[in-house]
Design a protein around this motif. Sequence first.
Motif, PDB file in Angstrom:
ATOM      1  N   ASN A 241      46.203  44.740  43.881  1.00  0.00           N
ATOM      2  CA  ASN A 241      44.703  44.517  44.527  1.00  0.00           C
ATOM      3  C   ASN A 241      44.542  45.545  45.628  1.00  0.00           C
ATOM      4  O   ASN A 241      43.348  46.257  45.536  1.00  0.00           O
ATOM      5  N   GLN A 242      45.537  45.526  46.556  1.00  0.00           N
ATOM      6  CA  GLN A 242      45.305  46.369  47.858  1.00  0.00           C
ATOM      7  C   GLN A 242      45.313  47.928  47.193  1.00  0.00           C
ATOM      8  O   GLN A 242      44.325  48.421  47.818  1.00  0.00           O
ATOM      9  N   ILE A 243      45.979  48.297  46.519  1.00  0.00           N
ATOM     10  CA  ILE A 243      45.945  49.854  46.158  1.00  0.00           C
ATOM     11  C   ILE A 243      44.911  50.320  45.290  1.00  0.00           C
ATOM     12  O   ILE A 243      44.373  51.154  45.506  1.00  0.00           O
ATOM     13  N   LEU A 244      44.496  49.373  44.505  1.00  0.00           N
ATOM     14  CA  LEU A 244      43.778  49.387  43.563  1.00  0.00           C
ATOM     15  C   LEU A 244      42.387  49.547  44.051  1.00  0.00           C
ATOM     16  O   LEU A 244      41.451  50.273  43.831  1.00  0.00           O
ATOM     17  N   GLY A 245      41.959  48.487  44.770  1.00  0.00           N
ATOM     18  CA  GLY A 245      40.890  48.395  45.691  1.00  0.00           C
ATOM     19  C   GLY A 245      40.567  49.350  46.398  1.00  0.00           C
ATOM     20  O   GLY A 245      39.436  50.016  46.462  1.00  0.00           O
ATOM     21  N   ASP A 246      41.503  50.113  47.094  1.00  0.00           N
ATOM     22  CA  ASP A 246      41.517  51.199  47.980  1.00  0.00           C
ATOM     23  C   ASP A 246      41.156  52.374  47.008  1.00  0.00           C
ATOM     24  O   ASP A 246      40.211  53.344  47.537  1.00  0.00           O
ATOM     25  N   LEU A 247      41.706  52.587  45.990  1.00  0.00           N
ATOM     26  CA  LEU A 247      41.472  53.765  44.900  1.00  0.00           C
ATOM     27  C   LEU A 247      40.106  53.676  44.524  1.00  0.00           C
ATOM     28  O   LEU A 247      39.319  54.558  44.550  1.00  0.00           O
TER      29      LEU A 247
END
Length: 243
Positions: free
Chosen positions: A158-164
């Motif tokens: 969620n963290q990395i996909l949300g940032d992407l």
Amino acid sequence: MDKKQIYEGKAKVLFEGPEEGQIIQYFKDDATAFNKQKFDVIEGKGVLNNIISAYMMEFFSKNGIENHFIERLNKREQLVKKVEIVPVEVVLRNYAAGTLVKRYGLEDGIKLSRPLIEFCYKSDEHGDPLLSEEHILIFNFATQDEIDMMKKTTLIINQILGDLFDKIGIILGDFKVEFGRVTENGSTRLILADEMSPDNCRLWDKETLEIMDKDRFRKGLGSLTEFYREVAVRLGLEKELEE
Ligand code: TMP
Ligand code: ASP
């Protein structure tokens, strides 16, 4: 090449791979919603999901999230590690939408105070009902360590996909992931499997709040592939789309 079919799901067909421990995922154009009550064939959806999912899985690998992806073979197929799928769909929600709104009467589109993780039983026959951790343990779907791993990994995704997505002007409303067990050199571990595409997440344009995911089909809004293509273009996948 005559490939042996192992399984046919709603959006993909799985074939035996060239080597032991590998399978080929073929992405179909079929679109289903509400446990197959709604069905259509949307030309080009499978190609887009194959390209987007391959990109996502490579992105996850680069960020330390082990997954089943090996390589994309062609427009519709990718080679992946054969896993024993855990029959639990892990849903992470940042905003209220879909069944969360239906089940609890929340206002559509409100931001949740923190990411909510839900588990559902991966069973079309039973309508993918919600599972508590107790259900998962007592039904022997997964161990406590595996549940902890799935939760931790889903939060990182969620963290990395949300940032992407944020960087390309898209809000990640929610998503669903699946995990599977691989056995290598006598030991078994859990890794991310299945796919990551606009079929299994909710994506909204940051400026216009336009829906860019499978809700276009669920809600009968049309232009689904136009928006999946836009997601792929914003991810920098123009070259792959031209193949
Ligand atoms: P839901 O609001 O319908 O429960 O869906 C939550 C998220 O999970 C949404 O991004 C769609 C995704 N999802 C799947 O990918 N497969 C499924 O079978 C279901 C029910 C949801
Ligand atoms: N994938 C499920 C179905 O085909 C549910 C959904 O995505 O809405 O019925």
